[in-house]
Scaffold this active site. Sequence first.
Site, PDB file in Angstrom:
ATOM      1  N   TYR A 186      93.631 103.071 108.772  1.00 50.77           N
ATOM      2  CA  TYR A 186      93.340 102.366 107.519  1.00 50.77           C
ATOM      3  C   TYR A 186      93.674 102.721 106.557  1.00 50.77           C
ATOM      4  CZ  TYR A 186      89.540  99.146 109.697  1.00 50.77           C
ATOM      5  OH  TYR A 186      88.742  98.159 110.228  1.00 50.77           O
ATOM      6  N   ASP A 230      85.476 100.337 114.240  1.00 50.60           N
ATOM      7  CA  ASP A 230      85.225  98.923 113.538  1.00 50.60           C
ATOM      8  C   ASP A 230      85.316  97.982 114.823  1.00 50.60           C
ATOM      9  OD1 ASP A 230      85.598  96.969 111.507  1.00 50.60           O
ATOM     10  OD2 ASP A 230      87.618  96.691 112.370  1.00 50.60           O
TER      11      ASP A 230
HETATM   12  C1  IPM Z   1      83.457  96.597 108.206  1.00 50.80           C
HETATM   13  C2  IPM Z   1      84.712  95.629 107.940  1.00 50.80           C
HETATM   14  C3  IPM Z   1      85.705  96.188 107.079  1.00 50.80           C
HETATM   15  C4  IPM Z   1      86.321  97.438 107.745  1.00 50.80           C
HETATM   16  C5  IPM Z   1      86.631  95.462 106.445  1.00 50.80           C
HETATM   17  C6  IPM Z   1      86.028  94.315 105.270  1.00 50.80           C
HETATM   18  C7  IPM Z   1      87.703  95.913 105.603  1.00 50.80           C
HETATM   19  O1  IPM Z   1      85.340  94.842 109.107  1.00 50.80           O
HETATM   20  O2  IPM Z   1      82.966  97.131 107.593  1.00 50.80           O
HETATM   21  O3  IPM Z   1      83.541  97.005 109.525  1.00 50.80           O
HETATM   22  O4  IPM Z   1      87.284  96.947 108.711  1.00 50.80           O
HETATM   23  O5  IPM Z   1      85.839  98.354 107.686  1.00 50.80           O
HETATM   24 MN    MN Z   2      84.487  95.226 110.902  1.00 50.94          MN
END
Ligand code: IPM
Ligand code: MN
Length: 355
Positions: free
Chosen positions: A142, A244
């Site tokens: 990320y 995620d």
């Molecule tokens: C989560 C969401 C987020 C992530 C997005 C909205 C950036 O999917 O909190 O799981 O990928 O972390």
């Molecule tokens: Mn998510």
Amino acid sequence: MRSYKIALIKGDGIGPEIIEEAVKVLDAVSFCEGFELKYEDYLLGGAAIDATGDPAPKETLEGVKKADAVLFGAIGGEKWDSLPRDKRPETGLLKLRKELQVFANLRPVTVYDELVNASTLKPSVIEGVDLMVVRELIGGIYFGEPRGNDGEKAFNTMVYTKPEIVRIAKVAFEIAMKRNKRVCSVDKANVLDVSQLWRDTVEEVAKEYPEVTLSHMYVDNAAMQLIRDPKQFDVILTGNIFGDILSDEASMLSGSIGLLPSASIGEKYGLYEPIHGSAPDIAGQGISNPIATIASAAMMLRFALNEEAAADRIERAIKQALHEGYRTQDLSAYDAKEVCSTSEIGSIIANYASK
Ligand code: IPM
Ligand code: MN
């Protein structure tokens, strides 16, 4: 009187309506337990883009640090999807997590007995599931550099340093010590160098926790095992992107993604948010499920404010509401005695939490 400052980030889509219900419940339990909550609103995501042009305005990034905890709804929507990456709502959330250094994202998955029929899986598979995903939140692919996209070639980088792995692993082992003393670390060490360092480092940290049984699983296998036999898991420790994906998958064990809360914790700050998104398609219709956000508020009371009794009140009230057959639309097909609107279920939970 004990008094706390809560930063509210309502966000986009269903964000404002689910936060409203969480506040209703928080006000009920704080009154009962004799403490006071003062709220301050901050903009993030699409709402912030519309108001200021920036998905993570400086006033938000700085302002929320003055609060004792941050309660977050959801962000994003089609309206902002075509903006360049650095102007998108999601980038705002990532900046907030990074700014607060909330590196540990705790996503508990519990299956409410009342909803065993709500899952697409057989009751025998999911009955009694109780696991915790510990997801690293401010590193990995990320945030890794370099990254880029020139229209012909695009790339991201999955990076973890040893200290980053050590600190998230410690969180997982500490949590396991308070639970069933099992950690399953999920990686892709058969292919990725970053995962090999992850695995080796987790092994090292495990030596400090001789009572905890550590196992390792490749992420593809973990995705399969979560559906095949979720009861084998106690604590799942994993990196940002695997966490995620696996936590969305795990949410379906509980029957609805509208049920799962999360806590994002660092050395200094805490951010509490449902795991689901902003669901713009159902926003404003009064059919969203606020339970994930209400349960996130309970986690906030417990972890950030140490108001254990108030947190228990909320968790008991959620169970009771489900037990009595109150269901929002997403769960209306499962033993519903009454189908409720977003605000009705919020009031029912607030009422039970006050008893
Ligand atoms: C989560 C969401 C987020 C992530 C997005 C909205 C950036 O999917 O909190 O799981 O990928 O972390
Ligand atoms: Mn998510």
